[in-house]
Design a protein around this motif. Structure first.
Motif, PDB file in Angstrom:
ATOM      1  N   TYR A   1       0.504  -1.055  -0.018  1.00 54.02           N
ATOM      2  CA  TYR A   1      -0.038   0.247  -0.119  1.00 54.02           C
ATOM      3  C   TYR A   1       0.494   1.360   0.320  1.00 54.02           C
ATOM      4  O   TYR A   1       2.186   1.491  -0.128  1.00 54.02           O
ATOM      5  CB  TYR A   1      -1.435  -0.401   1.386  1.00 54.02           C
ATOM      6  CG  TYR A   1      -1.669  -1.022   1.411  1.00 54.02           C
ATOM      7  CD1 TYR A   1      -3.680  -1.607   0.411  1.00 54.02           C
ATOM      8  CD2 TYR A   1      -1.585  -1.644   1.832  1.00 54.02           C
ATOM      9  CE1 TYR A   1      -3.883  -2.185   1.453  1.00 54.02           C
ATOM     10  CE2 TYR A   1      -2.358  -3.093   2.730  1.00 54.02           C
ATOM     11  CZ  TYR A   1      -3.293  -2.888   1.585  1.00 54.02           C
ATOM     12  OH  TYR A   1      -4.298  -4.518   1.470  1.00 54.02           O
TER      13      TYR A   1
ATOM     14  N   TRP B   1       4.204   0.851   1.733  1.00 52.91           N
ATOM     15  CA  TRP B   1       4.160  -0.259   3.284  1.00 52.91           C
ATOM     16  C   TRP B   1       4.047  -0.957   2.083  1.00 52.91           C
ATOM     17  O   TRP B   1       2.493  -1.416   1.673  1.00 52.91           O
ATOM     18  CB  TRP B   1       2.622   1.303   4.075  1.00 52.91           C
ATOM     19  CG  TRP B   1       1.597   0.594   4.895  1.00 52.91           C
ATOM     20  CD1 TRP B   1       2.695  -0.420   5.356  1.00 52.91           C
ATOM     21  CD2 TRP B   1       0.772  -0.002   4.963  1.00 52.91           C
ATOM     22  NE1 TRP B   1       1.482  -1.817   6.125  1.00 52.91           N
ATOM     23  CE2 TRP B   1      -0.115  -0.762   6.246  1.00 52.91           C
ATOM     24  CE3 TRP B   1      -0.623   0.916   4.634  1.00 52.91           C
ATOM     25  CZ2 TRP B   1      -0.734  -1.209   6.311  1.00 52.91           C
ATOM     26  CZ3 TRP B   1      -1.900   0.793   5.370  1.00 52.91           C
ATOM     27  CH2 TRP B   1      -1.681  -0.513   6.077  1.00 52.91           C
TER      28      TRP B   1
ATOM     29  N   LYS C   1       2.498  -4.684   3.659  1.00 50.91           N
ATOM     30  CA  LYS C   1       1.666  -4.762   4.801  1.00 50.91           C
ATOM     31  C   LYS C   1       2.376  -5.998   5.229  1.00 50.91           C
ATOM     32  O   LYS C   1       3.173  -7.696   4.408  1.00 50.91           O
ATOM     33  CB  LYS C   1       0.324  -5.548   3.946  1.00 50.91           C
ATOM     34  CG  LYS C   1      -0.187  -5.789   5.589  1.00 50.91           C
ATOM     35  CD  LYS C   1      -0.831  -5.221   5.495  1.00 50.91           C
ATOM     36  CE  LYS C   1      -2.071  -5.410   7.242  1.00 50.91           C
ATOM     37  NZ  LYS C   1      -1.989  -4.568   8.187  1.00 50.91           N
TER      38      LYS C   1
ATOM     39  N   ARG D   1       0.945 -10.138   7.201  1.00 48.98           N
ATOM     40  CA  ARG D   1       1.237 -10.525   5.665  1.00 48.98           C
ATOM     41  C   ARG D   1      -0.477 -10.629   5.456  1.00 48.98           C
ATOM     42  O   ARG D   1      -1.483 -10.815   5.788  1.00 48.98           O
ATOM     43  CB  ARG D   1       2.350 -10.983   5.439  1.00 48.98           C
ATOM     44  CG  ARG D   1       3.815 -10.788   5.830  1.00 48.98           C
ATOM     45  CD  ARG D   1       4.944 -11.085   4.821  1.00 48.98           C
ATOM     46  NE  ARG D   1       5.962 -10.706   4.795  1.00 48.98           N
ATOM     47  CZ  ARG D   1       6.307  -9.566   5.244  1.00 48.98           C
ATOM     48  NH1 ARG D   1       5.479  -8.486   4.605  1.00 48.98           N
ATOM     49  NH2 ARG D   1       7.444  -9.132   5.453  1.00 48.98           N
ATOM     50  N   GLN D   2      -0.462 -10.320   3.681  1.00 47.23           N
ATOM     51  CA  GLN D   2      -1.519 -10.616   2.831  1.00 47.23           C
ATOM     52  C   GLN D   2      -1.330 -10.921   2.064  1.00 47.23           C
ATOM     53  O   GLN D   2      -0.831  -9.920   1.055  1.00 47.23           O
ATOM     54  CB  GLN D   2      -2.309  -9.438   2.614  1.00 47.23           C
ATOM     55  CG  GLN D   2      -3.230  -8.252   4.133  1.00 47.23           C
ATOM     56  CD  GLN D   2      -3.478  -7.289   4.070  1.00 47.23           C
ATOM     57  OE1 GLN D   2      -3.540  -6.289   2.969  1.00 47.23           O
ATOM     58  NE2 GLN D   2      -4.699  -6.861   4.424  1.00 47.23           N
TER      59      GLN D   2
ATOM     60  N   GLN E   1      -4.269 -13.239   4.921  1.00 45.69           N
ATOM     61  CA  GLN E   1      -4.358 -12.407   6.105  1.00 45.69           C
ATOM     62  C   GLN E   1      -3.545 -13.956   6.941  1.00 45.69           C
ATOM     63  O   GLN E   1      -4.334 -14.918   7.448  1.00 45.69           O
ATOM     64  CB  GLN E   1      -5.671 -12.171   6.834  1.00 45.69           C
ATOM     65  CG  GLN E   1      -5.129 -11.360   7.598  1.00 45.69           C
ATOM     66  CD  GLN E   1      -4.325  -9.877   7.271  1.00 45.69           C
ATOM     67  OE1 GLN E   1      -4.439  -9.151   6.610  1.00 45.69           O
ATOM     68  NE2 GLN E   1      -2.636 -10.124   8.398  1.00 45.69           N
TER      69      GLN E   1
ATOM     70  N   HIS F   1      -4.110  -2.566  12.896  1.00 47.09           N
ATOM     71  CA  HIS F   1      -2.318  -2.317  13.903  1.00 47.09           C
ATOM     72  C   HIS F   1      -3.603  -2.416  15.597  1.00 47.09           C
ATOM     73  O   HIS F   1      -2.206  -2.344  16.074  1.00 47.09           O
ATOM     74  CB  HIS F   1      -2.392  -1.144  13.370  1.00 47.09           C
ATOM     75  CG  HIS F   1      -2.549   0.007  13.351  1.00 47.09           C
ATOM     76  ND1 HIS F   1      -4.241   0.328  12.831  1.00 47.09           N
ATOM     77  CD2 HIS F   1      -3.269   0.839  14.468  1.00 47.09           C
ATOM     78  CE1 HIS F   1      -4.534   1.803  13.379  1.00 47.09           C
ATOM     79  NE2 HIS F   1      -3.604   2.042  14.677  1.00 47.09           N
TER      80      HIS F   1
END
Length: 131
Positions: free
Chosen positions: A52, A61, A63, A70-71, A91, A97
């Motif tokens: 992102y 960013w 993830k 992580r994704q 996911q 967060h």
């Protein structure tokens, strides 16, 4: 280099950013909303990991870079105008967060607009981020 303009139209975004919804590929739960610029989109395509754009840090960013949550992208969809992106992801850990599975862990009461936490916290953010 892949011409991504056939898939998404970053010119329609604000400051070159488009909204992105991350959805769990297994149960369809909406996990989070974020922003993506063209570089983030390209890296997501190339790596299969969600990347992102952080508006506060003004940088990419990746993830899970800090948290390990992580994704893994299973599918990328775009809306009819090609200016909103949907990532269907697997996911690992909490997407939020604040330590929740989803960033949408609060419910709004229609009577008084009060907030209620409706999901369990998966991890303590202090344990993940050290803050």
């Amino acid at each position: 280099m892949i011409d991504v303009s056939t898939a998404v139209d970053f010119s329609r975004g604000t400051d070159g950013l488009l909204p992105v919804i991350a959805q769990d590929a297994d149960n369809d739960r909406v996990l989070m909303m974020a922003w993506m610029n063209e570089d983030a989109f390209r890296e997501t395509l190339a790596t299969g990991q969600a990347v992102y754009y952080s508006r506060s840090r003004k940088s990419l960013w990746r993830k899970g870079e800090t948290s390990g949550h992580r994704q893994r992208v299973q599918e990328i969809r775009v809306d009819c105008d090609r200016d909103t992106i949907l990532l269907r992801v697997n996911q690992t850990g909490a997407a939020c967060h604040e330590g929740y599975e989803s960033c949408f862990f609060r419910s709004v009461a229609p009577q008084d607009a009060s907030l209620r936490v409706v999901d369990p916290r998966l991890v303590d953010p202090k344990d993940v981020y050290g803050k």
